[in-house]
Design a protein around this motif. Structure first.
Motif, PDB file in Angstrom:
ATOM      1  N   LEU A 192       0.826  -1.211   0.000  1.00  0.00           N
ATOM      2  CA  LEU A 192       0.000   0.000   0.000  1.00  0.00           C
ATOM      3  C   LEU A 192       0.858   1.258   0.000  1.00  0.00           C
ATOM      4  O   LEU A 192       0.598   2.206  -0.746  1.00  0.00           O
ATOM      5  N   MET A 193       1.872   1.277   0.856  1.00  0.00           N
ATOM      6  CA  MET A 193       2.712   2.469   0.980  1.00  0.00           C
ATOM      7  C   MET A 193       3.391   2.801  -0.344  1.00  0.00           C
ATOM      8  O   MET A 193       3.403   3.956  -0.783  1.00  0.00           O
ATOM      9  N   GLU A 194       3.972   1.806  -0.973  1.00  0.00           N
ATOM     10  CA  GLU A 194       4.659   2.076  -2.237  1.00  0.00           C
ATOM     11  C   GLU A 194       3.677   2.519  -3.316  1.00  0.00           C
ATOM     12  O   GLU A 194       4.000   3.386  -4.133  1.00  0.00           O
ATOM     13  N   GLN A 195       2.484   1.946  -3.321  1.00  0.00           N
ATOM     14  CA  GLN A 195       1.486   2.343  -4.305  1.00  0.00           C
ATOM     15  C   GLN A 195       0.973   3.760  -4.049  1.00  0.00           C
ATOM     16  O   GLN A 195       0.457   4.413  -4.955  1.00  0.00           O
ATOM     17  N   ALA A 196       1.113   4.236  -2.812  1.00  0.00           N
ATOM     18  CA  ALA A 196       0.696   5.597  -2.453  1.00  0.00           C
ATOM     19  C   ALA A 196       1.877   6.563  -2.435  1.00  0.00           C
ATOM     20  O   ALA A 196       1.798   7.646  -1.853  1.00  0.00           O
ATOM     21  N   GLN A 197       2.988   6.165  -3.070  1.00  0.00           N
ATOM     22  CA  GLN A 197       4.195   6.982  -3.175  1.00  0.00           C
ATOM     23  C   GLN A 197       4.873   7.231  -1.824  1.00  0.00           C
ATOM     24  O   GLN A 197       5.622   8.187  -1.668  1.00  0.00           O
ATOM     25  N   GLY A 198       4.609   6.352  -0.874  1.00  0.00           N
ATOM     26  CA  GLY A 198       5.349   6.350   0.370  1.00  0.00           C
ATOM     27  C   GLY A 198       6.479   5.331   0.281  1.00  0.00           C
ATOM     28  O   GLY A 198       6.859   4.901  -0.810  1.00  0.00           O
ATOM     29  N   ALA A 199       6.997   4.916   1.425  1.00  0.00           N
ATOM     30  CA  ALA A 199       8.096   3.950   1.449  1.00  0.00           C
ATOM     31  C   ALA A 199       7.951   3.046   2.658  1.00  0.00           C
ATOM     32  O   ALA A 199       7.348   3.422   3.674  1.00  0.00           O
ATOM     33  N   ALA A 200       8.510   1.849   2.553  1.00  0.00           N
ATOM     34  CA  ALA A 200       8.484   0.883   3.651  1.00  0.00           C
ATOM     35  C   ALA A 200       9.755   0.065   3.588  1.00  0.00           C
ATOM     36  O   ALA A 200      10.053  -0.551   2.564  1.00  0.00           O
ATOM     37  N   ILE A 201      10.514   0.059   4.678  1.00  0.00           N
ATOM     38  CA  ILE A 201      11.818  -0.589   4.689  1.00  0.00           C
ATOM     39  C   ILE A 201      11.995  -1.419   5.954  1.00  0.00           C
ATOM     40  O   ILE A 201      11.261  -1.275   6.932  1.00  0.00           O
ATOM     41  N   ASP A 202      13.003  -2.293   5.899  1.00  0.00           N
ATOM     42  CA  ASP A 202      13.398  -3.042   7.091  1.00  0.00           C
ATOM     43  C   ASP A 202      14.633  -2.415   7.727  1.00  0.00           C
ATOM     44  O   ASP A 202      15.212  -2.977   8.647  1.00  0.00           O
ATOM     45  N   GLY A 203      15.033  -1.260   7.224  1.00  0.00           N
ATOM     46  CA  GLY A 203      16.211  -0.578   7.717  1.00  0.00           C
ATOM     47  C   GLY A 203      17.338  -0.563   6.711  1.00  0.00           C
ATOM     48  O   GLY A 203      18.168   0.327   6.706  1.00  0.00           O
ATOM     49  N   ARG A 204      17.315  -1.536   5.811  1.00  0.00           N
ATOM     50  CA  ARG A 204      18.375  -1.627   4.810  1.00  0.00           C
ATOM     51  C   ARG A 204      17.841  -1.570   3.393  1.00  0.00           C
ATOM     52  O   ARG A 204      18.575  -1.268   2.459  1.00  0.00           O
ATOM     53  N   GLY A 205      16.600  -1.886   3.202  1.00  0.00           N
ATOM     54  CA  GLY A 205      16.027  -1.869   1.862  1.00  0.00           C
ATOM     55  C   GLY A 205      14.533  -2.048   1.921  1.00  0.00           C
ATOM     56  O   GLY A 205      13.940  -2.164   2.996  1.00  0.00           O
TER      57      GLY A 205
END
Length: 354
Positions: free
Chosen positions: A290-303
């Motif tokens: 959802l975040m990426e589709q809404a132009q946000g970002a989601a990471i585990d700290g490294r990618g």
């Protein structure tokens, strides 16, 4: 990003209509649409049960320790049964749930798999704070036994759909099928209707969500990031921040979709929390999609979270998501040797999140 063959649906149309328009005559998409419609029906039933609150009995009572290591509430079991029963009407081979140790087999020859957290935030049931259902839809890969854990050990980019339903002042559905992030609201007649087919996570927000009670367990880069936010206008960020923490991930996520900000649940020094608390398959994957589709970002700290592949059914993962600018800044506290441009971070034993 929205796919080129999908035009934005009109606000007010039903979930069924939006999915039908998206699916067209594509067989795989129609299977996904049928599954999401069935899943939505189950969450509408669950919304009614949640709305009864204590009138339906002590839904917050603890019954047992769940298979995934969490205390199971009465409503956890009810929600799990409701959602899985709803999916029996869909082309779903098996369901992986936070409430079950192993996948639940539905139709071994069906083309899809569903991973769910039936009731995120269940510790808040007795306090009338928003809770939610989180879900991810995956393909049932040829040659895999749907009843096996192996069938669900897929990469985040394999997801066909993801989202959540949040039961709050109103019941809302956030959904993506890879054609942008869609926001639906449940109307008075019990139908999900489209609010926005092009949700965007705002940048420049001054809110962060983290459980401050774990401060002394964090590694130094996380402390440095939070300290800089807390320092306000006199600190290196030169602006004041608000802190929010609901202890219901879907509630924090929904706020971020509405007004931006960042959510952090890193790994820490507590036993069992080295790799964070949230589950990759049915919590982090769908929210990251959802975040990426809404132009946000989601990471585990490294990618990117979506570049990970699940290695176990209830795998934990460090999780940061929200406004792209703020997630990028948080990652730099660990990834850049020179720090984030405001001050040099201190490095810890395990690094930022693991």
């Amino acid at each position: 990003m929205p796919t080129a063959d999908h035009r934005a649906a009109a606000p007010g149309i039903t979930l069924a209509s939006a999915l039908e328009e998206w699916a067209g005559e594509d067989a795989r998409r129609r299977d996904v649409a049928t599954t999401l419609t069935a899943l939505a029906a189950g969450t509408i039933q669950l919304a009614r049960a949640i709305a009864e609150g204590p009138l339906a009995g002590d839904l917050a009572r603890t019954l047992s320790s769940g298979e995934a290591g969490e205390g199971q509430k009465a409503l956890d079991i009810i929600s799990n049964d409701m959602v899985i029963d709803a999916l029996r009407k869909a082309p779903v081979a098996a369901v992986a749930s936070e409430e079950n140790d192993a996948p639940v087999l539905l139709d071994p020859d069906a083309p899809l798999l569903v991973a769910i957290d039936p009731l995120d935030g269940s510790s808040n049931i007795d306090t009338d704070i928003s809770v939610g259902t989180i879900f991810a839809v995956f393909p049932h890969q040829d040659g895999t036994d749907a009843a096996s854990v192996t069938a669900f050990l897929q990469n985040g980019r394999d997801m066909l759909a993801g989202g959540y339903v949040i039961y709050g002042p109103h019941t809302a559905l956030m959904l993506t099928v890879g054609a942008g992030a869609w926001h639906f609201a449940l109307d008075k007649d019990g139908t999900f209707r489209l609010v926005n087919a092009a949700v965007r996570v705002k940048e420049g927000a001054a809110e962060f969500a983290i459980n401050m009670s774990n401060y002394h367990h964090w590694d130094d880069p996380i402390r440095a990031y939070v300290d800089d936010c807390l320092a306000g206008k006199k600190g290196p960020r030169e602006r004041d921040f608000n802190m929010r923490w609901v202890a219901s991930m879907v509630a924090d996520a929904h706020r971020i979709f509405q007004r931006g900000g960042i959510y952090l649940y890193p790994g820490d020094s507590r036993k069992g929390y080295t790799h964070g608390r949230l589950r990759l398959l049915y919590e982090a994957f769908p929210v990251a999609f959802l975040m990426e589709q809404a132009q946000g970002a989601a990471i585990d700290g490294r990618g990117s979270i979506l570049d990970l592949s699940a290695t176990s059914l209830h795998q934990r993962v460090p999780f940061i998501f929200g406004s792209r600018d703020e997630v990028t800044r948080a990652a730099r506290y660990h990834l850049e040797p020179s720090g984030h441009g405001e001050r040099s971070p201190l490095f810890a034993r395990r690094g930022l999140f693991i």
